[in-house]
Structure formats: C-alpha cells, structure tokens
Design a protein around this motif. Structure first.
Motif, PDB file in Angstrom:
ATOM      1  N   ASP A 134       0.659  -1.425  -0.299  1.00 48.77           N
ATOM      2  CA  ASP A 134       0.199   0.279   0.213  1.00 48.77           C
ATOM      3  C   ASP A 134       1.436   1.305  -0.253  1.00 48.77           C
ATOM      4  O   ASP A 134       1.549   1.633   1.032  1.00 48.77           O
ATOM      5  CB  ASP A 134      -1.034  -0.123   1.187  1.00 48.77           C
ATOM      6  N   PRO A 135       0.841   2.033  -0.796  1.00 49.63           N
ATOM      7  CA  PRO A 135       2.085   3.427  -0.993  1.00 49.63           C
ATOM      8  C   PRO A 135       1.292   4.643  -0.350  1.00 49.63           C
ATOM      9  O   PRO A 135       2.717   5.069   0.760  1.00 49.63           O
ATOM     10  CB  PRO A 135       1.316   3.578  -2.437  1.00 49.63           C
ATOM     11  N   LYS A 136       0.301   4.566   0.621  1.00 54.76           N
ATOM     12  CA  LYS A 136       0.100   5.210   2.203  1.00 54.76           C
ATOM     13  C   LYS A 136       0.995   5.219   2.748  1.00 54.76           C
ATOM     14  O   LYS A 136       0.597   5.326   3.575  1.00 54.76           O
ATOM     15  CB  LYS A 136      -1.770   5.008   1.811  1.00 54.76           C
ATOM     16  N   GLU A 137       0.109   3.983   2.614  1.00 50.68           N
ATOM     17  CA  GLU A 137       0.988   3.338   4.241  1.00 50.68           C
ATOM     18  C   GLU A 137       2.760   3.218   4.481  1.00 50.68           C
ATOM     19  O   GLU A 137       3.060   3.164   5.647  1.00 50.68           O
ATOM     20  CB  GLU A 137       1.384   1.125   4.691  1.00 50.68           C
ATOM     21  N   PHE A 138       2.928   3.224   2.640  1.00 47.12           N
ATOM     22  CA  PHE A 138       5.160   4.050   3.146  1.00 47.12           C
ATOM     23  C   PHE A 138       5.052   5.115   3.779  1.00 47.12           C
ATOM     24  O   PHE A 138       5.954   5.423   4.169  1.00 47.12           O
ATOM     25  CB  PHE A 138       5.259   3.353   1.361  1.00 47.12           C
ATOM     26  N   ILE A 139       3.860   6.029   2.374  1.00 47.35           N
ATOM     27  CA  ILE A 139       4.240   7.212   2.549  1.00 47.35           C
ATOM     28  C   ILE A 139       3.860   7.658   3.621  1.00 47.35           C
ATOM     29  O   ILE A 139       4.686   8.184   4.726  1.00 47.35           O
ATOM     30  CB  ILE A 139       3.814   8.182   2.037  1.00 47.35           C
ATOM     31  N   THR A 140       3.397   6.871   4.788  1.00 50.26           N
ATOM     32  CA  THR A 140       2.853   7.227   6.323  1.00 50.26           C
ATOM     33  C   THR A 140       4.074   7.067   6.661  1.00 50.26           C
ATOM     34  O   THR A 140       4.468   7.700   7.897  1.00 50.26           O
ATOM     35  CB  THR A 140       2.284   6.854   6.438  1.00 50.26           C
ATOM     36  N   GLY A 141       4.629   6.081   6.897  1.00 51.65           N
ATOM     37  CA  GLY A 141       5.928   5.069   7.641  1.00 51.65           C
ATOM     38  C   GLY A 141       7.259   6.301   7.257  1.00 51.65           C
ATOM     39  O   GLY A 141       7.907   6.589   8.285  1.00 51.65           O
ATOM     40  N   LEU A 142       7.398   6.564   6.052  1.00 48.39           N
ATOM     41  CA  LEU A 142       8.309   7.312   5.364  1.00 48.39           C
ATOM     42  C   LEU A 142       8.404   8.673   6.176  1.00 48.39           C
ATOM     43  O   LEU A 142       9.374   9.148   7.071  1.00 48.39           O
ATOM     44  CB  LEU A 142       8.401   7.524   4.358  1.00 48.39           C
ATOM     45  N   LYS A 143       7.265   9.078   6.324  1.00 45.73           N
ATOM     46  CA  LYS A 143       7.076  10.270   7.359  1.00 45.73           C
ATOM     47  C   LYS A 143       7.475  10.493   8.596  1.00 45.73           C
ATOM     48  O   LYS A 143       8.262  11.514   9.463  1.00 45.73           O
ATOM     49  CB  LYS A 143       5.683  11.378   7.060  1.00 45.73           C
ATOM     50  N   ARG A 144       6.721   9.835   9.255  1.00 52.47           N
ATOM     51  CA  ARG A 144       6.873   8.660  10.832  1.00 52.47           C
ATOM     52  C   ARG A 144       8.791   8.922  11.171  1.00 52.47           C
ATOM     53  O   ARG A 144       9.190   9.574  12.069  1.00 52.47           O
ATOM     54  CB  ARG A 144       6.587   7.727  11.041  1.00 52.47           C
ATOM     55  N   ARG A 145       9.686   8.721  10.366  1.00 53.18           N
ATOM     56  CA  ARG A 145      11.058   8.181  10.644  1.00 53.18           C
ATOM     57  C   ARG A 145      10.963   9.084  10.080  1.00 53.18           C
ATOM     58  O   ARG A 145      12.117   9.629  10.619  1.00 53.18           O
ATOM     59  CB  ARG A 145      11.181   7.212   9.301  1.00 53.18           C
TER      60      ARG A 145
END
Length: 710
Positions: free
Chosen positions: A498-509
């Motif tokens: 899921d690209p949204k999950e990837f973007i959310t995780g990247l923003k969090r990191r």
C-alpha cells in the motif's frame, strides 16, 4: 576445493561416520589414510582429486588423527596405483556414482552450450556448473572437463551467431558487412565514430552525437535484436568488437563478423541515446547557470541607488545592539528614518525583480543566437514517451515544438488557433516573459520553458526515451513477473504494497529523526553539529572527524618498506604495474588503424595516464623534458587511445592482477578497495550531489580518503 577450513567445519565435513567405517574395513597405514580422505573428498566435491596437494592440510591432519595414521604417510599413497583405482571403484559403487561415458560427455556439452554458456561467461563458473550437473546425474566428472567447456563455448558461440544473422536478415547483414569492406571509407569513419566518447558538454557535442545516432539507425537493426539474450553475453561481444580494426573484422568468418558488428552497433545505439539525453540535461543546466552567473556579475558591478548603504546598516546594527528591548519604531527610525528604510526595501524588491528579468533576457539572447539550433535535430532524433498523465502538458508542448521546428525563426509568436500548454510547462515567474500584453505566446521563451520542464521530467523518469538504456522505459526495469508476483517482490525488499502505508511510515521516520536532531541540538549532544546560515539560507555544519589511532605496527611496516625499496616515484609504480600486468595492452585506437609501434605507444600511454591521474596535466608532464615526448604526441594518444571502454578494461586487468598476486593469509579473500577522492554514484534526482565544484558535473557525491574493509 577451498584451502582454509575452520576447526568446526573440518569436524563436520571430514569425520568418517556409520557406513564409512564399513568401507574402511581392515585397511591400514597410508592406504587407510588415503582411502578416507578420498571418500570424504568425493562426498564434498563429487569428484576425485588429481593430486595429493588438493587435500586441505587441516583435513589431512584431522583425518590422520582420527584413523591413527601419521599425516606424513599420505605422501606414500600413490593416486595412480592399482590399489587407488580399486578404491575409486569401491567409493563410486558405495555412493551410487558411475564413470562418465562418451555419450555423457556429448550430452553434458549440449547442456552446457544450451543452458549455461548463454548466461555465464567465466570459465571457472562454467566448470563449477558442469561439476554440479555431474553430481546431480550421479556421474563422476569426466577427465576432459576443459575440453568439454571449450567445446560448449564454441558451440554456444556458433548458435548465437546463427541466431543473430537469421534475425538481421539479408539486407541488414549486408549493410553491416559493408562497414568493414575494403576501401569503404565511410564505413571506416562510422566505426571510428562509434568508438569515440562524447565530448565536453556543449552544442557541438550534442549535434555530433545526433549525427552519430542517425547514422547507426540507418543500418536498420531489428528492434529487440538481443532482447532475449544475456546482457553479459552481448557486452562480451561488444567489448571484443570495439578493440578490432576493420582488417581484424575481415579476418573473421562471415557469421562471426556480422555478429560482432551487430553487437557493437546495437549496444552503441543505446549508449549513444543515453549520452545524447545526458548532454541535453547537462546543456539545459549549463545555459541557465551561465545566464545567472553573467547577470550576477553585471549587477554586482553596478552602482547602488541608495547612497551610503554601509553606513546606514552600521547605524541600524548599533541601535539594535544598544537598545535590544526597545520597539523597532522607537529604536531604529530615529537613527535612520522610516522613509530611508522603505526605500531600501523597495530597492531590494526591485533588484530581485530586475535580476530575474535580466536572467530571462540573457537566457533568451544566448538561446536564440546559438543554442536554438539544437532543437530541430533533437526533436527529430529522440522519441520522447510518457506513462504519467500528469506530464501530458510537457508531451503536448513537445508536439507543438516539433510542428514549428521547420517554421522560420523570425515568426515570433504561435498562431492564435494553436493550443499552447501552460500549466506544468511554464513557471509563474516566466509567464510575463512568455505571454505578451495581447495574450500571444512568444516562441523563444516558451521553448526555453519546455526544455527546462523536459529536463526535470527526464531526471524524474516521468518522461523516457525510446531506445535508451539508462533513460529508457522505467517499467522495463521491473522483473518480468512483477505483476503476477507483486507480493513476493515487495516482501523481498521489505516494503508494504500500500503506497499510503509506505508514505506514512516514511513521514513518521523523518519526523522522528528531525525530533531527535532538534533534541540533540538543544541539549548539546549532537556531536558538534550546528545549524547556521549561509548566503541567507539554513546550513548544517558537521564537524570533522577526529583521526583514529594509528594501528599497531603500521609505523614499523612503513619503515620496513622504506628500508627495502626507499621512496618510490609514482611513475615508477605505474611502469612496474604495467610490466607485471600489461594493462596498457587494453588501449587500442578508436581510429581505423594504428601506426605507432607498441614500445613508443606504451611510453606515451603511461605518461598521459600519469598526467591525467595526478591532475598534473599533459603540458606540465611535457615540461619536465625527461622523456623526449612532445605535447602533440601525448595529446594524440589521449584523444585516440584513452577512452572509457579501454580504461575500464585496463582497470579490470590491474585489479585482477592485484587479487591474483596478494597473499590471502595476510589480506584475506575480500574484493573491496581503498581509494582517495572516490566519487560515489547517486540517483539522478539527488540535486544536492550532482554538481560539485571539485569534480565538475555528473551524478554523484565526492568523498576523499575513504576505505572499505575487506
């Protein structure tokens, strides 16, 4: 078999167990020791050793202790004796193997030629694959392994040549053969041009590459000629062809000659396309950067409108320091005056607007008078494609430019009926330069905007070029089974589907990292990292690392090297390296023939390489006058012999020679290296590392004196 064994591996692999002792039976002395070693060797390798030295010393000592026979008695075991032959028969029968027959050899040759040779070129790996297949078939490897490998490679080459010639067809094959026909000067010139690297970034280099690509395309090579072939295989034939002169081609058989030329031309067609795209990207950047530098220089030299700026700024600074708690109106206005401050602000805004306007004017002038001539051949040569609808305006703009490519340059505006894409093509600060008061779109500034937008889209891989390799369709970079095995591939790179999950995780990191940095800066635990400003922009300063302690014994090692060999001249090191490896043999001329005798060429190559590698320069090396070579002679060698392919081949030979000469007991088996001023490659979208003052243009970041542990 490997020579180095850990004690744990020796015990696990060389210990006789169970039925092994039944085979040993009542054997004694050297026979007992030799039999057990041969048995375990065959279990591990699937073949028998040809010499006693093939047994690892650690294994000999361990097995000798297990069977209660002195290790030195192994020298009394004769591998060619009748008893050793009986032992081999006994081991084969016990493990379910049989000797290879001539029919097996023929079958293995066919299998190697059809399955392995098309994808693997290294002879040692071909030999390993053959041994693995023999073991899988429960066959003792034949004694003529080298002959089988050679026969398989020859058979695979013949099949590759036949398949390539069949795909080319008679017409295309005839065109290729005519390139090296005796007396064909045009063909010889094209081959020489194909071997040359692109020149410095500029309009002339771009137009030269366009002409070169057009000439190669006229050969009419079929699309996908080598699509199902291993890249390593095609690269090997290309490397072989690029070192050949026309007379060398004529000495080869017709099918081999055709295949060599096809591999060279097909590979260079993609490489030239890539080079052309890279020249375009660099040239657009160069046009913009040069215009900004020119305008900055002009504005710096101009007189300032508000008189006594420096004195005013000094008064402001003094008032702010003396009265830090005062309101600005009461502290500053009495010192300078509100009207003067407003004039300063207005002048700064006007200067910024003037600067941008002058940059646009300078860009337009240089582009219209010189660089604009690149547009028609560029649009006619490169096939731009896009899979992203967000970049459709740029593609539509390219169609518009192509339609106007043959229109007289004096035609200033586009027709009122033309649809001229603006959003996604023309930046806001360029709108007033592109569209006049009557709403007409001016061609020259619009073309500049299209080129800038095209450059950005290419670097993001949103627009790709047909026939290119690096700049080709990004979807071709995906594995062939990506759609059907998407879950497997995402799991392999440990990323969510899921690209949204990837973007959310990247923003969090990223947020967590910035929070940790902020906290470290606040409490002083950032290790000396500071956030300051540079030219009015935020700037992070990282302190230099403290030098590590010198390893124990390094000083003694240096002293011993100096005692044995003294202070070595770098040029002498280069000469000795060539004497031991012969790397200068890899440098062949890009011209049609070579008239310089090899000894003279070797001397000139070493001098030119030394001049380039040390940044000393050819003129400086000639000024030493200790070699009798002229600047013209060295520059001729530089221009005709020192090319990218030749350098890569020479470095490969030098590195392989170094690995072969090293003592693994001291240096290990690693393949990493140490270097000074190594440039690391980076993604082309990494704008911060692409242009470096020391290393010039090119994608990458510079780092001095790095080392990788082996």
């Amino acid at each position: 078999m490997r020579r180095e064994w850990s004690p744990e591996d020796v015990v696990a692999c060389w210990t006789p167990v169970g039925s092994d002792w039944d085979l040993v039976a009542n054997k004694s002395g050297p026979t007992r020791l030799g039999f057990v070693l041969m048995l375990k060797y065959f279990e591990l390798e699937g073949r028998f050793p040809q010499f006693l030295e093939e047994f690892p010393p650690a294994a000999v000592d361990y097995v000798a202790d297990v069977v209660k026979v002195p290790g030195g008695d192994l020298a009394k075991y004769d591998l060619s004796s009748r008893s050793a032959k009986g032992h081999r028969t006994q081991i084969r029968e016990a493990l379910g193997f049989r000797p290879a027959t001539r029919a097996d050899e023929e079958r293995l040759t066919d299998w190697l030629a059809d399955e392995v040779c098309p994808v693997e070129l290294v002879e040692d790996r071909l030999r390993e694959a053959l041994l693995v297949q023999c073991r899988s078939d429960r066959i003792e490897p034949p004694g003529r392994i080298e002959r089988i490998v050679a026969a398989a490679r020859a058979r695979a080459d013949r099949a590759f040549c036949a398949r390539t010639v069949a795909r080319l067809g008679d017409v295309c094959a005839r065109r290729l053969l005519e390139l090296v026909a005796e007396g064909n000067e045009d063909g010889t010139a094209l081959l020489a041009a194909l071997k040359r690297d692109p020149g410095a970034v500029g309009l002339d280099s771009l137009l030269t590459e366009v002409a070169k690509l057009t000439a190669v395309r006229q050969l009419g090579l079929p699309e996908g000629l080598f699509a199902d072939c291993s890249e390593k295989l095609v690269a090997a034939w290309r490397a072989r062809a690029i070192k050949m002169y026309p007379s060398d081609f004529r000495d080869a058989g017709e099918d081999v000659r055709t295949t060599l030329l096809a591999a060279l031309c097909a590979s260079r067609q993609g490489e030239i396309t890539d080079a052309l795209v890279e020249l375009l990207v660099a040239l657009v950047h160069k046009i913009n950067a040069r215009a900004e530098r020119r305008v900055e220089k002009q504005l710096t030299a101009e007189l300032k409108k508000v008189r006594g700026k420096e004195g005013i700024l000094f008064k402001l600074a003094t008032a702010a320091v003396d009265k830090p708690d005062e309101v600005g109106r009461r502290a500053l206005f009495p010192v300078v005056g509100e009207r003067t401050l407003r004039e300063l602000v207005a002048e700064a805004k006007a200067n910024e607007k003037v600067f941008k306007a002058k940059v646009r004017t300078t860009l337009r002038s240089s582009y219209s008078s010189y660089y604009r001539q690149m547009l028609p051949p560029l649009l006619n040569t490169l096939g731009f494609q896009c899979n992203n609808t967000a970049y459709r305006p740029v593609m539509d703009a390219l169609v518009l430019l192509a339609r106007y490519a043959d229109v007289d340059g004096k035609t200033r505006f586009y027709d009122a009926g033309d649809v001229v894409p603006m959003d996604g093509v023309v930046r806001k600060d360029w709108r007033e330069a592109v569209v006049d008061d009557k709403g007409r779109v001016e061609r020259i500034p619009y073309e500049l905007c299209v080129l800038v937008a095209l450059r950005d889209a290419i670097r993001r891989r949103e627009i790709y070029i047909e026939g290119a390799r690096r700049w080709g369709n990004p979807e071709d970079d995906l594995p062939g089974d990506f759609e059907s095995a998407r879950t497997v591939h995402y799991a392999a790179i440990r990323q969510p589907e899921d690209p949204k999950e990837f973007i959310t995780g990247l923003k969090r990191r990223m947020a967590d990292g910035l929070d940790r940095l902020s906290a470290a800066l606040a409490d002083g635990s950032a290790g000396g990292v500071k956030v300051t400003t540079r030219k009015g922009e935020p700037w992070i300063i990282v302190p230099k690392l403290e030098p590590l302690e010198e390893p124990t014994g390094l000083a003694d090692l240096k002293d011993e090297v100096v005692r044995r060999w003294g202070v070595l001249d770098l040029l002498d090191v280069l000469k000795n390296a060539d004497f031991l490896t012969g790397f200068t043999d890899e440098f062949t001329s890009v011209a049609a023939y070579e008239r310089i005798d090899r000894a003279t060429l070797q001397r000139r190559l070493l001098l030119a390489l030394f001049a380039l590698g040390t940044n000393m320069g050819i003129r400086a090396i000639v000024a030493t006058g200790e070699h009798g070579e002229t600047e013209a002679a060295l520059r001729h060698v530089r221009r005709h012999f020192i090319a990218v392919d030749n350098l890569r081949a020479a470095v490969t030979r030098l590195v392989n020679g170094t690995f072969a000469a090293r003592d693994a007991a001291w240096w290990g088996q690693g393949t990493a290296c140490a270097s000074d001023s190594k440039k690391f490659g980076s993604w082309s979208s990494n704008f911060m590392t692409e242009y470096h003052a020391r290393y010039g243009t090119g994608v990458g970041a510079g780092s001095s004196e790095f080392s990788l542990a082996a």
